[in-house]
Design an enzyme around this catalytic site. Sequence first.
Site, PDB file in Angstrom:
ATOM      1  N   CYS A 279       0.788  -1.232   0.000  1.00 54.85           N
ATOM      2  CA  CYS A 279       0.000   0.000   0.000  1.00 54.85           C
ATOM      3  C   CYS A 279       0.824   1.288   0.000  1.00 54.85           C
ATOM      4  O   CYS A 279       0.474   2.214  -0.749  1.00 54.85           O
ATOM      5  CB  CYS A 279      -1.046  -0.002   1.111  1.00 54.85           C
ATOM      6  N   ARG A 308       7.583 -10.863   4.908  1.00 55.98           N
ATOM      7  CA  ARG A 308       7.138 -10.676   6.287  1.00 55.98           C
ATOM      8  C   ARG A 308       7.858 -11.671   7.171  1.00 55.98           C
ATOM      9  O   ARG A 308       7.969 -12.849   6.822  1.00 55.98           O
ATOM     10  CB  ARG A 308       5.626 -10.920   6.404  1.00 55.98           C
ATOM     11  N   GLN A 326       1.320 -10.874  -3.441  1.00 54.76           N
ATOM     12  CA  GLN A 326      -0.099 -10.569  -3.304  1.00 54.76           C
ATOM     13  C   GLN A 326      -0.627 -10.075  -4.632  1.00 54.76           C
ATOM     14  O   GLN A 326       0.016  -9.262  -5.302  1.00 54.76           O
ATOM     15  CB  GLN A 326      -0.292  -9.463  -2.258  1.00 54.76           C
ATOM     16  N   ASP A 328      -2.509  -7.796  -5.434  1.00 52.55           N
ATOM     17  CA  ASP A 328      -3.037  -6.657  -4.698  1.00 52.55           C
ATOM     18  C   ASP A 328      -3.735  -5.658  -5.615  1.00 52.55           C
ATOM     19  O   ASP A 328      -3.499  -5.644  -6.821  1.00 52.55           O
ATOM     20  CB  ASP A 328      -1.855  -5.943  -4.016  1.00 52.55           C
ATOM     21  N   HIS A 330      -5.369  -1.418  -5.048  1.00 54.50           N
ATOM     22  CA  HIS A 330      -5.844  -0.338  -4.200  1.00 54.50           C
ATOM     23  C   HIS A 330      -6.825   0.476  -5.009  1.00 54.50           C
ATOM     24  O   HIS A 330      -6.522   0.886  -6.120  1.00 54.50           O
ATOM     25  CB  HIS A 330      -4.662   0.494  -3.695  1.00 54.50           C
ATOM     26  N   LYS A 409     -11.795  -5.505   7.814  1.00 60.27           N
ATOM     27  CA  LYS A 409     -11.713  -6.225   6.544  1.00 60.27           C
ATOM     28  C   LYS A 409     -12.704  -7.362   6.471  1.00 60.27           C
ATOM     29  O   LYS A 409     -13.136  -7.892   7.492  1.00 60.27           O
ATOM     30  CB  LYS A 409     -10.293  -6.749   6.343  1.00 60.27           C
ATOM     31  N   HIS A 455      -8.089  -1.687   0.115  1.00 58.71           N
ATOM     32  CA  HIS A 455      -7.025  -2.638  -0.242  1.00 58.71           C
ATOM     33  C   HIS A 455      -7.752  -3.951  -0.484  1.00 58.71           C
ATOM     34  O   HIS A 455      -8.598  -4.322   0.315  1.00 58.71           O
ATOM     35  CB  HIS A 455      -6.054  -2.917   0.899  1.00 58.71           C
TER      36      HIS A 455
END
Length: 581
Positions: A279, A308, A326, A328, A330, A409, A455
């Site tokens: 993000c 991570r 991911q 991902d 946004h 979420k 997200h």
Amino acid sequence: MAKEKPDFGNEEVRLKYRHTTSHILAQAVKKLWPEAKLAIGPAIADGFYYDFDLEHKFTDQDLNKITKEMKRITKAGLPLERFELPREEALAFMKEQDEPYKVELINDLPEDEIISFYKQGDFTDLCAGPHMEKTSQIKAIKLTSVAGAYWRGDSDRKMLQRIYGTCFPSQEELDEYLAKIEEAKKRDHRKIGKEMDLFALYDEGPGFPFFMPNGMIIRNELENFWREEHRKRGYEEIKTPLILNEQLWHTSGHWDHYQDNMYFTKIDGEDYAIKPMNCPGAMLAYERKLHSYRDLPIRMGELGQVHRHELSGALHGLMRVRTFTQDDAHIFMLPEQTKDEIKGVIDFIDYVYSLFGFKYHIELSTRPDDSMGSPEEWDRAETALREAMEEKGLEFVINEGDGAFYGPKLDFHLEDSLGRTWQCGTIQLDFQMPQRFDITYIGPDGEKHRPVMIHRVIFGSIERFIGILIEHFAGKFPLWLAPVQVKLLTVTEKFAGYAEKTAERLREAGLRVELDIRNEKIGYKLREARNERCSYIGVIGEREAEAGTLTVRSSKAGELGEMPVSEFEAKLLKEIKDKAV
RNA sequence: GCUGGCAUAGCUCAGCUGGUAGAGCAGCUGAUUUGUAAUCAGCAGGUCGGGGGUUCAAUUCCCUCUGCCAGCUCCA
């Protein structure tokens, strides 16, 4: 009374039955180790457990000994008798029994709660019930494992010993269940991943998976599919760097809220972090220029690799790793677009999961202890997610306090072969990052306004999603994902020419074809091809070479007989185009 | 990270109470030219996860580190 077999199709009955068995387990352990302290012992999805505090470490032999004692208790046919005690007497009773965990449980019960006990023979346990009438109703018991578990699930508290077990009204049902577990273990993605040479993990990089050529085929197909579906839905794609400077992570809040999970490095004496999330990069990408309200929503996708630091004990094949990609995106939008965008993502996720025939459940994760922003903002965000779900008529469970630090979420959970669930898709509503990065859009009034941000991921992580796919299909992937779509086997080397020509033709059509023209018996080559889980096997001998055909066998549908190469080619191309499962 | 268990050839596994390792499959070589789940023979392959200790001697016993497995905690 109650001599008929319990109705295991009824969840209440099943739970009651297994809960009673957990009491029998506790009774047996207390008999064999009177100094054991009792914690809790509920029924769970496939069985039950009981937690004990005991110096002696349970071994597999102990489990056998305990099982024997449990069988003795069931044979004795002890009645389970309920009785209630006033709070003070209940406390005195458990103190007298020297059960400190039970004392703590009673102390934590609400004032007006009725405190009940269940007694069977010389054993009594604090318990709300309900229970079976007699211990003799419990028929087939299996203690499956012993593992550590923190008292009250709190890692700051003492670790107890947990004995897991299961039970059924008959030995046949128990055997059937155990056989099913054995079958499911064969679908384990770590095992199939090795057998099909899809990916590998090395001691040199725990939690950092390598993708091998076969695994890359699946991965690339998924990514191609992902790009195509996002293009259709009005997403644009970006790529942001893996390493960005420390200041950025202060701005985003990761420094304060996520540091323990991050890796750091230094460049030219300056501090940098390896991104654990995409993000902040996306925020920079958004604010590179002015945006008009007419441009919103902006849907910015990224296949972003994150790192991570997960606890070593949490790593699990491809399901839980320390670096993953991911899928991902946004979404930056006007406040009034929020609900429609959320619904759009819900539909998108459902479309993708349904394509594979996945069953999933949804959880709404709410504000965690360590979070940014005001309770009002969190309420607003949780309400938006909740309302979108309710308006779509979807069911969900609340997962209290499990939201991201920047917002609540919706989590989409998929099952692995053993029924363990893994969070894959997630939709997170975020009012925090837009403020922290001070991003804006220009409204109709010519003034700057704050966009709202989502997200979201569909697969979740490509790695985990592939793990789920492997277990779901037991390695027999839909044709469009299969590493080897066709393998041609020759009966003798005489037909190598025709086989090569056919392979060439099918490759020309875009199929992934392998050829086995070795001088081996057809049965041997066939066995190998099947073990490799090739989607289609084409046998080529004299008949086929003369007729311009193949004798086809499908990994899913079995023998399909002889067919012209042209027909075979068209059939496969259609199956790929349809993304048939 | 925590509790418990495990670590022997590329893979799956044997190896009793300490005496420096074995099978099957895979691999390589040769023979076999084969019709729907394993053709035959030969060869090669391991400082028994790393380090330390006990011992005349350690794959075996002890300590420690690393990794893996189950569960807990945490999470995509």
